[in-house]
Design a protein around this motif. Structure first.
Motif, mmCIF file in Angstrom:
data_model
loop_
_atom_site.group_PDB
_atom_site.id
_atom_site.type_symbol
_atom_site.label_atom_id
_atom_site.label_comp_id
_atom_site.label_asym_id
_atom_site.label_seq_id
_atom_site.Cartn_x
_atom_site.Cartn_y
_atom_site.Cartn_z
ATOM 1 N N GLN A 1 12.753 2.216 0.140
ATOM 2 C CA GLN A 1 13.989 2.992 0.111
ATOM 3 C C GLN A 1 14.917 2.572 1.247
ATOM 4 O O GLN A 1 16.139 2.451 1.059
ATOM 5 C CB GLN A 1 13.682 4.488 0.188
ATOM 6 N N VAL B 1 14.781 0.636 -3.830
ATOM 7 C CA VAL B 1 14.734 1.784 -4.744
ATOM 8 C C VAL B 1 15.747 2.815 -4.259
ATOM 9 O O VAL B 1 16.081 2.877 -3.069
ATOM 10 C CB VAL B 1 13.325 2.414 -4.837
ATOM 11 N N ASP B 2 16.235 3.631 -5.188
ATOM 12 C CA ASP B 2 17.202 4.671 -4.842
ATOM 13 C C ASP B 2 16.515 5.954 -4.399
ATOM 14 O O ASP B 2 17.080 6.733 -3.625
ATOM 15 C CB ASP B 2 18.091 4.970 -6.049
ATOM 16 N N ALA B 3 15.322 6.187 -4.900
ATOM 17 C CA ALA B 3 14.581 7.402 -4.565
ATOM 18 C C ALA B 3 13.102 7.076 -4.548
ATOM 19 O O ALA B 3 12.640 6.168 -5.246
ATOM 20 C CB ALA B 3 14.877 8.515 -5.579
ATOM 21 N N ALA B 4 12.348 7.810 -3.728
ATOM 22 C CA ALA B 4 10.920 7.570 -3.572
ATOM 23 C C ALA B 4 10.140 8.830 -3.913
ATOM 24 O O ALA B 4 10.477 9.921 -3.452
ATOM 25 C CB ALA B 4 10.608 7.128 -2.152
#
Length: 299
Positions: A144, A149-152
């Motif tokens: 992130q 990635v945009d969200a984890a």
């Protein structure tokens, strides 16, 4: 949307966590380091390739979902995403070998350094959202922080239910990808994911040859998806040692999967794609994975 038959099975406790593939060497010590250096330095000599094969297929699936759903915004949920390798390849005009080279250099491997190095290659696709799921908190934080990635979503979905907040986080996922995780996750994770989604997703997964996918495929079928298998095994990585080679050949030989003799040099994976039947008929799997072979993939 919920799937009662799946949820009942989970409540009865009949879905123990999937055990690691019996003929697979363990690399557990590289999956949750502060940065991906040990991961890449360990796997590069073994020529780990599945993200290379998956990248153009995922892009085709995203494009096809946009056509089928009639919208640009697509959400991808990458299970067992670790450091976000799949996300890094989707977000940038970069190949897996570019990542191997970057993380082999004696430079800072911080998330900020990764962002700066890869920013010139970043693709302008703001309508693509990537959610990474893993049990490895440090790996997810890196993914992130680097913008892979945009969200984890840090969760062990083999043993734990999604919280309401986690379920909301993934609710809009259209495509679920599993490139290297089916040695560790199985029916329980998929059932929990499917029970949280607002629509039946497409699921792209790459089990190792010799993996019993019966329970996984049954779970997907119960959710209204039709699993399909591509007919050509793909090299996942070179064998770590002779013991692994012997174990794989024995396991694949017992499985009788109809895909020919096991490789003498590589662990192999087999591409599977599960979709709602109507959507599967509209776009044959052969068109979506055309160009895959052991040497390269046409983009």
């Amino acid at each position: 949307m919920t799937y009662p038959a799946i949820d009942q099975t989970l409540r009865r406790g009949q879905d123990p966590a999937t055990k690691p593939f019996p003929a697979k060497a363990s690399f557990d010590d590289i999956y949750d380091a502060p940065d991906p250096g040990p991961y890449f330095s360990t796997l590069r000599p073994l020529d780990y390739r599945i993200p290379h094969f998956a990248q153009p297929v995922i892009r085709r699936l995203v494009a096809e979902l946009r056509r089928v759903l009639g919208r640009e915004k697509i959400a991808v949920l990458d299970l067992c995403s670790g450091y976000g390798v799949n996300g890094a390849l989707l977000r940038h005009d970069a190949a897996l070998d570019d990542l191997y080279r970057f993380y082999a250099d004696d430079v800072s491997r911080s998330p900020e350094a990764a962002r700066a190095a890869l920013d010139p290659l970043r693709r302008d696709d703001h309508a693509l959202r990537i959610i990474g799921q893993d049990v490895a908190g440090r790996a997810l934080a890196y993914a992130q922080g680097a913008g892979f990635v945009d969200a984890a979503l840090q969760a062990n979905l083999e043993t734990d239910d999604l919280t309401p907040a986690q379920a909301e986080q993934i609710r809009e996922a259209d495509l679920v990808t599993i490139t290297g995780g089916l040695s560790y996750i199985g029916k329980a994770t998929l059932a929990r994911i499917l029970g949280a989604l607002r629509r039946r997703p497409w699921i792209l997964y790459f089990p190792l040859r010799g993996t019993d996918t019966g329970m996984i495929n049954t779970t997907l079928a119960q959710a209204g998806l039709r699993p399909e298998r591509w007919h050509r095994p793909l090299p996942q990585r070179r064998f770590a040692d002779d013991g692994e080679r012997r174990g794989v050949r024995e396991t694949v030989g017992r499985s009788a999967d109809g895909l020919g003799a096991a490789s003498s040099t590589h662990q192999e994976a087999v591409l599977h794609l599960a979709r709602p039947a109507g959507e599967a008929r509209a776009a044959p799997i052969s068109a979506l994975v055309a160009g895959i072979h052991a040497g390269a993939v046409a983009s």
